[in-house]
Design an enzyme around this catalytic site. Structure first.
Site, PDB file in Angstrom:
ATOM      1  CG  ASN A 156      -1.922   1.137   1.205  1.00 34.71           C
ATOM      2  OD1 ASN A 156      -2.591   1.354   0.204  1.00 34.71           O
ATOM      3  ND2 ASN A 156      -2.009   1.870   2.304  1.00 34.71           N
ATOM      4  CB  THR A 196      15.453 -20.044 -24.762  1.00 33.31           C
ATOM      5  OG1 THR A 196      15.886 -19.802 -23.424  1.00 33.31           O
ATOM      6  CG2 THR A 196      13.969 -19.757 -24.887  1.00 33.31           C
ATOM      7  CE  LYS A 210      15.102 -17.321 -27.830  1.00 32.76           C
ATOM      8  NZ  LYS A 210      14.238 -16.430 -27.031  1.00 32.76           N
ATOM      9  CE  LYS A 217       9.444 -14.428 -27.127  1.00 31.35           C
ATOM     10  NZ  LYS A 217       9.876 -13.634 -25.951  1.00 31.35           N
ATOM     11  CE  LYS A 233      13.703 -19.937 -19.950  1.00 32.06           C
ATOM     12  NZ  LYS A 233      12.918 -19.293 -21.011  1.00 32.06           N
ATOM     13  CG  ASP A 285      11.314 -17.435 -24.299  1.00 32.25           C
ATOM     14  OD1 ASP A 285      11.560 -17.008 -23.158  1.00 32.25           O
ATOM     15  OD2 ASP A 285      11.874 -17.003 -25.320  1.00 32.25           O
ATOM     16  CG  HIS A 331      11.389 -16.639 -17.509  1.00 31.00           C
ATOM     17  ND1 HIS A 331      11.037 -15.307 -17.558  1.00 31.00           N
ATOM     18  CD2 HIS A 331      12.219 -16.844 -18.559  1.00 31.00           C
ATOM     19  CE1 HIS A 331      11.627 -14.734 -18.604  1.00 31.00           C
ATOM     20  NE2 HIS A 331      12.350 -15.640 -19.222  1.00 31.00           N
ATOM     21  NE  ARG A 332      15.815 -11.576 -14.753  1.00 33.21           N
ATOM     22  CZ  ARG A 332      16.791 -10.705 -14.529  1.00 33.21           C
ATOM     23  NH1 ARG A 332      16.929 -10.173 -13.328  1.00 33.21           N
ATOM     24  NH2 ARG A 332      17.636 -10.375 -15.490  1.00 33.21           N
TER      25      ARG A 332
END
Length: 453
Positions: free
Chosen positions: A123, A173, A175, A177, A201, A203, A294-295
């Site tokens: 808050n 990763t 591709k 993706k 991985k 994506d 993953h972020r």
């Protein structure tokens, strides 16, 4: 009736607004080992004293509100209130300061990152008396750390599961993706794993779209894993993204991955949410699955220097919520100062005990006690010529995650994976022989090229 809850007829209640600093600014306070400590970068509105704004942050993120309320007399504010106990200027910034706030542990639900963040940042960031506010760091006390399971398995257990030691792990990763059919996607996974990578991985936005439903992808990727394992004699994995629109669907996908016998699943922990992430981490520990994190969406929160949260806070929260890997970015080609800051939160992910070091952005000493470590994933635009620097900077306990640096090889996916593996093994061998990777890295890679298929 106890004194703190007793009311007496004829005793007036003095309502009205009063300065926060009268209650919440306590420079004489000595922090307790059980307090959660926070360091906020505060940019106040002009003309407001730092003590008042620091106290306002403490109040609005704990027990305070904009006015005096009579129900304050029904509890013990001294026990439950947050306290701004120290203020220091930010070097080079005349209009900013760091406010240190201590929160009593009883303000927080055990084992809940969701509740912790709802209290501390839920808050106060919209408070109009502040131009900007950034949470730079948290100190999580041992008493609170012990209420979390943390990573499903941790670094050592992952190495034992994979039977891979003495070097960073290699990933890629797939591709493009988005847009591939499940069968063509599985083919790319096989080629990369067969070429020498440890992991491939999904994506972050590969979930279950019309061009490739999740169950089909899981099946073709499992086939690629088993085929490449049989041909190489190595344990392989693919980060199967279990992120879904509901927690129930997410767990259903993780259950199917476990039934296929694959070693690892994946979750987008910020878009998915901490409650979902903790639930998935618990499932993964109970069922022997590794969990890659993953972020996605982190830059919305951490990119601004004056407002939001630093990624080191999100990294600490992930270690508490649970994950065996997390993307940490890469420091290749960055300024030295940024390198130190990045490696500061990398150590917060991996190490058991980290000393306060402001030069690395670490505001508090952090003791993780028995909480397992998390492997940092170095990703973002890396290729084989970065391998010497990556090996030197991140060390063995890391994942080097390529994308175009594998798939973009002019000879195709498998040769790209071979190039990654040959470069890594050449750098590890050279390092172990005592060679200087920073000075000789280019030559080491060129020598390796002579013997690469």
């Amino acid at each position: 009736m106890s004194p703190q809850t007793e009311t007496k007829a004829g005793v007036g209640f003095k309502a009205g607004v009063k300065e926060y600093k009268l209650t919440y600014y306590t420079p004489e306070y000595e922090t307790k080992d059980t307090d959660i400590l926070a360091a906020f970068r505060v940019t106040p509105q002009p003309g407001v004293p730092p003590e008042e704004r620091g106290a306002a942050v403490a109040a609005e993120s704990s027990t305070g509100t904009w006015t005096t309320v009579w129900t304050d007399g029904l509890t013990s504010l001294d026990r439950y209130k947050g306290r701004c106990y120290h203020i220091e200027p930010v070097p080079g910034e005349e209009d900013q300061f760091i406010a240190y706030v201590a929160y009593p542990l009883d303000l927080f639900e055990e084992g809940s990152v969701t509740n912790m963040f709802t209290s501390i940042v839920g808050n106060v960031f919209g408070f109009k008396a502040l131009r900007a506010l950034r949470l730079e760091d948290l100190r999580i006390p041992v008493a609170y750390v012990k209420t979390f399971q943390g990573p499903p398995h941790g670094i050592q257990v992952e190495r034992d599961k994979l039977n891979k030691y003495g070097r960073p792990l290699l990933g890629c990763t797939i591709k493009p993706k988005l847009g591939l059919s499940a069968k063509n996607y599985g083919r790319a996974v096989y080629e990369c794993l067969r070429g020498g990578l440890d992991f491939t991985k999904d994506d972050e936005n590969v979930n279950s779209q019309p061009f490739m439903r999740w169950r089909d992808r899981f099946l073709f990727c499992a086939e690629a894993i088993y085929k490449s394992q049989a041909e190489t004699g190595e344990i392989k994995g693919h980060y199967l993204n279990a992120t879904a629109g509901t927690c129930e669907e997410m767990i259903k996908r993780a259950v199917f991955a476990r039934e296929l016998g694959v070693p690892i699943v994946m979750h987008d922990y910020l878009t998915g949410g901490f409650t979902a992430n903790t639930s998935l981490a618990h499932y993964c520990r109970d069922n022997g699955l590794l969990l890659h994190i993953h972020r996605a969406m982190h830059a919305v929160i951490d990119r601004q220097k004056n407002h939001g949260m630093h990624f080191r806070v999100l990294a600490k929260a992930l270690r508490m919520s649970g994950g065996d890997h997390i993307h940490s970015g890469t420091v290749v080609g960055k300024l030295e100062g940024e390198r130190d800051i990045t490696l500061g939160f990398v150590d917060l992910l991996r190490d058991d005990y980290i000393e306060k070091d402001r030069s690395r952005g670490i505001y508090f000493t952090q003791d993780w006690v028995s909480l397992p470590g998390v492997l940092p994933v170095a990703s973002r635009g890396i290729h084989v010529w970065h391998m010497p620097a990556l090996t030197e900077i991140f060390g063995d306990d890391s994942v080097l995650q390529f994308g175009g640096g594998t798939i973009g090889h002019p000879w195709g996916n498998a040769p790209g994976a071979v190039a990654n593996r040959v470069a890594l093994e050449a750098c590890v061998k050279a390092r172990n022989e005592g060679r200087d990777l920073a000075a000789e890295g280019g030559e080491i890679i060129r020598e390796a090229c002579k013997w690469s298929p």
